[in-house]
Design a protein around this motif. Structure first.
Motif, PDB file in Angstrom:
ATOM      1  N   LYS A 537     -22.253  -5.728 -38.738  1.00 11.35           N
ATOM      2  CA  LYS A 537     -20.888  -6.083 -39.101  1.00 11.35           C
ATOM      3  C   LYS A 537     -20.135  -4.803 -39.419  1.00 11.35           C
ATOM      4  O   LYS A 537     -20.739  -3.779 -39.761  1.00 11.35           O
ATOM      5  CB  LYS A 537     -20.880  -7.055 -40.276  1.00 11.35           C
ATOM      6  N   VAL A 548     -24.418  -9.446 -46.966  1.00  8.25           N
ATOM      7  CA  VAL A 548     -24.839 -10.029 -45.699  1.00  8.25           C
ATOM      8  C   VAL A 548     -26.199 -10.691 -45.891  1.00  8.25           C
ATOM      9  O   VAL A 548     -27.169 -10.034 -46.278  1.00  8.25           O
ATOM     10  CB  VAL A 548     -24.916  -8.959 -44.589  1.00  8.25           C
ATOM     11  N   VAL A 554     -22.101 -14.339 -44.697  1.00 12.80           N
ATOM     12  CA  VAL A 554     -21.665 -13.294 -45.620  1.00 12.80           C
ATOM     13  C   VAL A 554     -21.144 -13.955 -46.886  1.00 12.80           C
ATOM     14  O   VAL A 554     -20.249 -14.802 -46.829  1.00 12.80           O
ATOM     15  CB  VAL A 554     -20.546 -12.422 -44.994  1.00 12.80           C
TER      16      VAL A 554
END
Length: 563
Positions: A537, A548, A554
């Motif tokens: 990410k 995460v 998330v």
């Protein structure tokens, strides 16, 4: 996700003591657990920078992916600044939610919006360890059949109403009644409210994955009787205990949330608003992040990692995952109903070459349907790896010795899948299988494979919890809610082993059962595991406190923005 192969869950053992887990302190991101629930894991991946905790809370231009030195764990550098409340986070995602009914959904587009609204009794952290959530503590009876959960005091729904044991009873019973693609499979005989803060769940037999199942998003808590409205009305504007509340939502498009002012974690969420913006193309994700149109992108194509890491105004996070990238066969298809054909394809694919060419060091070659981080993973499985002679022998033994033509279904806009498809096409030509690549948009892709309207496809499977039953049942149990991940795979031997694995206590005997399951699936080849990818990410460097999780979601209640 390369953690210690030891179990990550506090699993009940019939010869062990009762387990009791303490709660995280309100208003704190720290979680204090009893020794039965705590473990420290070191993540290792050659050539890949990873974060042990799956959290990046950096300021300035420092990358969150700090490479490991030989013999050391990856470092995580945290800002010392106090969180700043307020602001709007725009989070670009390749998939938009189509439904917020937690009991009927399974795909990430829905799950990772649902888990911002609803929360379960238990959850798991960035290491995959179970932790108390809406329940402040829980414990089993000596025989493991009766589980008692104490609700955290003062937890309220977004409406301000207190969460009661009756809400829990209703929510779990609704899940059992609906079933859905992620059913609550534990052999539950009763769910009962006791007093003002206690729920007692009774099982008919020991069920090792029980606690892991309860930690999944599909066991979030709803108001009893949906607060007195019908299902369609409720799930348009759902009420939960999560950090965010739906503000505006266009099904299949963007969705925006506002903070839940009644959230049980004091002072959180820090953000005022959260926007999930639909951006379906890998290159557009990068372009919009670089131009500051979005704050976070949910996935980064491995080919784009180096470019983003070179931008000092961005932060890139590479963390472990519970994902397996796979080829899936529709075993109702005339060609792939033939076991020898599937085995020929497995032998014909140079998985090491595919991963080397497509992952840029962010993934590992897969040999099992279990990710390495999930207990029960067996690295010794004969996965029918690249053997061109074996591939030719298997296709010769099949009903199609001269080969055939077929179609490979992939979702468009995904750079990785496009590259994988082209390599598969070229390698299968070596054994006389002519492959036409059919690339369609994501929504249509989902509709097609769920309707069994495909021959074979490239997709991924994600374990929802760190227990082998979840992902194995999802892919190989014909009663598991997805018809073998829409492959229609059904091997009675595997089905019986799955049932056995659910009842065995964690240990050598249970591990052996899952080794046998993995070996049998590998031999039947209804799926071909290609790689174990990382969660990648990226965000603006002003974004702090993203956590995460290994399933790819998330946590955003701890997220805040620097000025």
């Amino acid at each position: 996700m390369l953690l210690s192969r030891s179990a990550l869950l506090p699993i009940w053992h019939p010869r062990g003591p009762a387990l009791l887990c303490a709660a995280p302190t309100e208003g704190s991101t720290d979680v204090t657990l009893t020794s039965a629930c705590t473990s420290t894991k070191t993540i290792r991946r050659t050539g890949v920078a990873v974060l042990t905790a799956g959290v990046f809370v950096l300021s300035g231009c420092t990358s969150s992916s700090t490479p490991e030195r030989e013999g050391t764990a990856a470092d995580t550098t945290a800002t010392t600044a106090a969180p700043t409340p307020g602001g709007t986070l725009t989070f670009a995602r390749t998939q938009s939610p189509t439904s917020l009914d937690l009991h009927t959904e399974i795909t990430a587009n829905n799950a990772f919006a649902i888990d911002k609204i609803f929360e379960p009794l238990l959850s798991f952290n960035a290491q995959g360890e179970i932790e108390p959530w809406l329940a402040s503590e829980y414990s089993p009876s000596e025989d493991g059949l009766v589980w008692t959960f104490t609700l955290r005091p003062g937890v309220r729904f977004s409406t301000g109403d207190l969460v009661t044991p009756e809400d829990v009873v209703y929510s779990l019973n609704r899940h059992i009644e609906v079933g859905g693609p992620l059913p609550l499979d534990a052999p539950i005989t009763s769910i009962e409210a006791s007093g003002t803060d206690t729920v007692v769940i009774t099982l008919s037999e020991p069920y090792t994955p029980f606690i892991a199942e309860l930690a999944g998003f599909s066991n979030g808590i709803l108001p009893a009787d949906l607060g007195g409205v019908d299902e369609a009305t409720f799930f348009k504007n759902p009420v939960g205990t999560g950090p965010f509340v739906v503000d505006e939502w266009t099904e299949g498009g963007d969705i925006s949330f506002t903070k839940n002012v009644n959230y049980w974690q004091d002072g959180k969420p820090y953000l005022d608003e959260l926007v999930y913006k639909l951006v379906q193309d890998d290159n557009q994700l990068v372009a919009q992040l670089q131009s500051r149109q979005v704050d976070v992108i949910d996935s980064v194509a491995s080919a784009n990692v180096a470019t983003l890491e070179g931008n000092s105004s961005l932060t890139v996070s590479t963390t472990p995952s519970w994902v397996v990238e796979e080829i899936f066969f529709n075993t109702l298809d005339e060609h792939f109903a033939d076991r020898d054909v599937r085995r020929a394809v497995s032998y014909a694919l140079d998985r090491e070459g595919i991963v080397a060419a497509t992952s840029f060091g962010t993934a590992e070659v897969a040999g099992s349907v279990l990710p390495p981080s999930v207990p029960g993973y067996d690295a010794t499985i004969d996965s029918l790896s690249y053997d061109l002679a074996g591939a030719k022998a298997s296709i010769a033994a099949s009903a199609y010795p001269d080969g055939f033509s077929t179609k490979l279904l992939v979702a468009s806009g995904n750079t990785l899948r496009a590259q994988e498809a082209q390599i598969v096409q070229a390698q299968l030509a070596e054994i006389g299988i002519t492959v036409e690549i059919e690339s369609i948009d994501l929504a249509a892709f989902r509709e097609r494979f769920r309707a069994f309207d495909y021959s074979f496809m490239i997709n991924s499977a994600t374990s929802d919890v760190a227990d082998p039953n979840g992902i194995v049942s999802f892919q190989a149990d014909p009663e598991g809610g997805t018809n073998g991940y829409w492959t229609h795979y059904n091997n009675p031997e595997v089905t019986a082993l799955i049932a056995q694995g659910r009842t065995l206590p964690d240990g050598a005997e249970r591990t052996a059962v899952y080794s046998e399951i993995q070996a049998t699936i590998a031999g039947d080849a209804p799926f071909i595991p290609l790689s174990y990818p990382s969660n990648i990410k990226a965000s603006q460097a002003t974004v702090q406190g993203l956590t995460v999780l290994p399933n790819g979601s998330v946590r955003l209640q701890d997220t805040w923005l620097t000025k």
